[in-house]
Scaffold this active site. Structure first.
Site, short mmCIF file in Angstrom:
data_model
loop_
_atom_site.label_atom_id
_atom_site.label_comp_id
_atom_site.label_asym_id
_atom_site.label_seq_id
_atom_site.Cartn_x
_atom_site.Cartn_y
_atom_site.Cartn_z
CG ASP A 1 -1.49 1.42 6.13
OD1 ASP A 1 -1.91 0.53 6.75
OD2 ASP A 1 -2.24 2.52 5.60
CG ASN B 1 0.53 4.20 4.16
OD1 ASN B 1 -0.17 4.75 4.94
ND2 ASN B 1 -0.23 3.48 3.64
CG ASP C 1 -1.97 0.89 1.19
OD1 ASP C 1 -2.29 1.60 0.20
OD2 ASP C 1 -2.75 1.30 2.23
N1 LIG Z 1 4.24 4.20 13.88
C1 LIG Z 1 4.11 5.35 13.29
N2 LIG Z 1 4.71 6.50 13.25
C2 LIG Z 1 4.53 7.51 12.54
N3 LIG Z 1 3.43 7.85 12.13
C3 LIG Z 1 2.46 6.76 12.20
C4 LIG Z 1 2.53 5.54 12.63
N4 LIG Z 1 1.54 4.95 12.65
C5 LIG Z 1 0.86 5.59 11.95
N5 LIG Z 1 1.12 6.84 11.82
C6 LIG Z 1 0.40 7.97 10.91
O1 LIG Z 1 -1.05 7.58 10.82
C7 LIG Z 1 -1.59 7.45 9.74
C8 LIG Z 1 -2.50 6.39 9.62
O2 LIG Z 1 -1.93 5.08 9.97
P1 LIG Z 1 -2.03 3.89 8.98
O3 LIG Z 1 -1.51 4.21 7.79
O4 LIG Z 1 -1.21 2.84 9.86
O5 LIG Z 1 -3.59 3.48 9.20
P2 LIG Z 1 -4.57 3.66 8.03
O6 LIG Z 1 -4.11 4.42 6.96
O7 LIG Z 1 -5.81 4.14 8.55
O8 LIG Z 1 -4.68 2.31 7.65
P3 LIG Z 1 -5.37 1.69 6.24
O9 LIG Z 1 -4.45 2.47 5.19
O10 LIG Z 1 -4.91 0.29 6.36
O11 LIG Z 1 -6.76 2.15 6.04
C9 LIG Z 1 -0.45 7.22 8.88
O12 LIG Z 1 -0.55 7.72 7.37
C10 LIG Z 1 0.75 8.05 9.53
O13 LIG Z 1 0.67 9.63 9.28
MG LIG Z 2 -2.25 4.47 5.82
#
Ligand SMILES: Nc1ncnc2c1ncn2[C@@H]1O[C@H](COP(=O)(O)OP(=O)(O)OP(=O)(O)O)[C@@H](O)[C@H]1O
Ligand SMILES: [Mg+2]
Length: 264
Positions: A204, A189, A184
């Site tokens: 992600d 990400n 992804d």
């Molecule tokens: N460990 C981390 N360190 C820094 N930033 C993080 C971290 N985890 C998440 N983030 C921030 O939070 C945002 C959302 O997290 P993540 O991409 O994991 O979830 P999501 O986009 O909701 O998942 P999905 O794409 O599966 O729907 C990321 O784009 C990033 O900005």
């Molecule tokens: Mg994400």
């Protein structure tokens, strides 16, 4: 929404700040404290083939393989909720507002990171995201009525799930150029150091695994050219990304992997 009260009590010394959710429906919070963390929580089930357990396993493997990713602090589930707590990757995401004069160097850093990721020997990766896995999974997701038909790319706006499935079958590539993919690889990400523009890490990673390199190239170039989500970039940035990456992908494969992504 998700009942995370138990987790909130365990990390009650932290300030919980919700992060604008991505498409998965998972809840994401930044926990500010010493140290700070990120929490991702979801119903305790596979969502479209994704689970936080699978994401934690991938984080551990990628980290051991030298890919910069957050460290898993804990991953567990009760009857209702699964959660993943990770360390914070420093820096800002590639989707942030970066000064225009830094876009070129930022795109070059994204391409260099992608190249490095794709040079990990695919045979060492235990996660299979080849078409033999993902195409049947996409079909199951469609049959279960789980495709978000209100969130299709513009060129497929208004399509039915049946039409998506038919197009997927009609355009499935005959061969795969297999590498270790993020799965992804879009701008939000990837995080970079604001000073050096080095990639500090990717997040992600629930769909990471062995797949055609176009899996990552298709989503990153779509992200760079999405006028709606990331208007600061554009086609010239996507072209620069591919030139720097160094492989001119087959346009029909790029189209296929963007279609495949509609299901997840
Ligand atoms: N460990 C981390 N360190 C820094 N930033 C993080 C971290 N985890 C998440 N983030 C921030 O939070 C945002 C959302 O997290 P993540 O991409 O994991 O979830 P999501 O986009 O909701 O998942 P999905 O794409 O599966 O729907 C990321 O784009 C990033 O900005
Ligand atoms: Mg994400």
């Amino acid at each position: 929404m998700i009942h995370i009260e138990r987790l909130r009590r365990r990390y009650s010394g932290h300030e919980w700040e919700p992060v604008e959710a991505g498409r998965s429906g998972a809840g994401v919070w930044r926990l500010t404290g010493t140290p700070s963390y990120f929490v991702k929580a979801d119903g305790n089930r596979d969502h479209a083939g994704l689970s936080l357990r699978g994401e934690a396993e991938r984080l551990a493997w990628l980290r051991a393989s030298g890919v910069p990713v957050p460290e898993v602090v804990e991953q567990d589930a009760d009857d209702d909720v699964a959660w993943l707590v990770t360390t914070v990757v420093p820096g800002r995401t590639a989707a942030d507002d970066w000064p225009r004069e830094r876009h070129g160097a930022l795109v070059d850093a994204l391409a260099g990171f992608t190249r490095d990721l794709h040079t990990i020997p695919a045979g060492t990766c235990p996660f299979d995201r080849t078409l033999a896995v993902t195409v049947p999974e996409a079909r199951e997701i469609a049959e279960a009525g789980l495709v978000d038909l209100d969130d299709l790319d513009d060129e497929r706006a208004g399509w039915s799930a049946d039409r998506l499935v038919a197009e997927l079958a009609a355009t499935t590539p005959a061969s795969e150029d297999l590498v270790v993919c993020h799965g992804d690889l879009c701008l939000p990400n990837v995080l970079l150091d604001p000073e050096t523009l080095r990639v500090t890490g990717v997040v992600d990673v629930g769909r990471a695994g062995v797949a055609d390199r176009c899996q990552d190239l298709a989503l990153m170039t779509r992200s760079l050219t999405s006028g709606e989500l990331n208007p600061q970039y554009g086609p010239a940035c996507a072209d620069r990304f591919l030139a720097r990456y160094g492989v001119a992908p087959d346009p029909s494969k790029i189209a296929f992997y963007r279609l495949l992504d509609e299901f997840f």
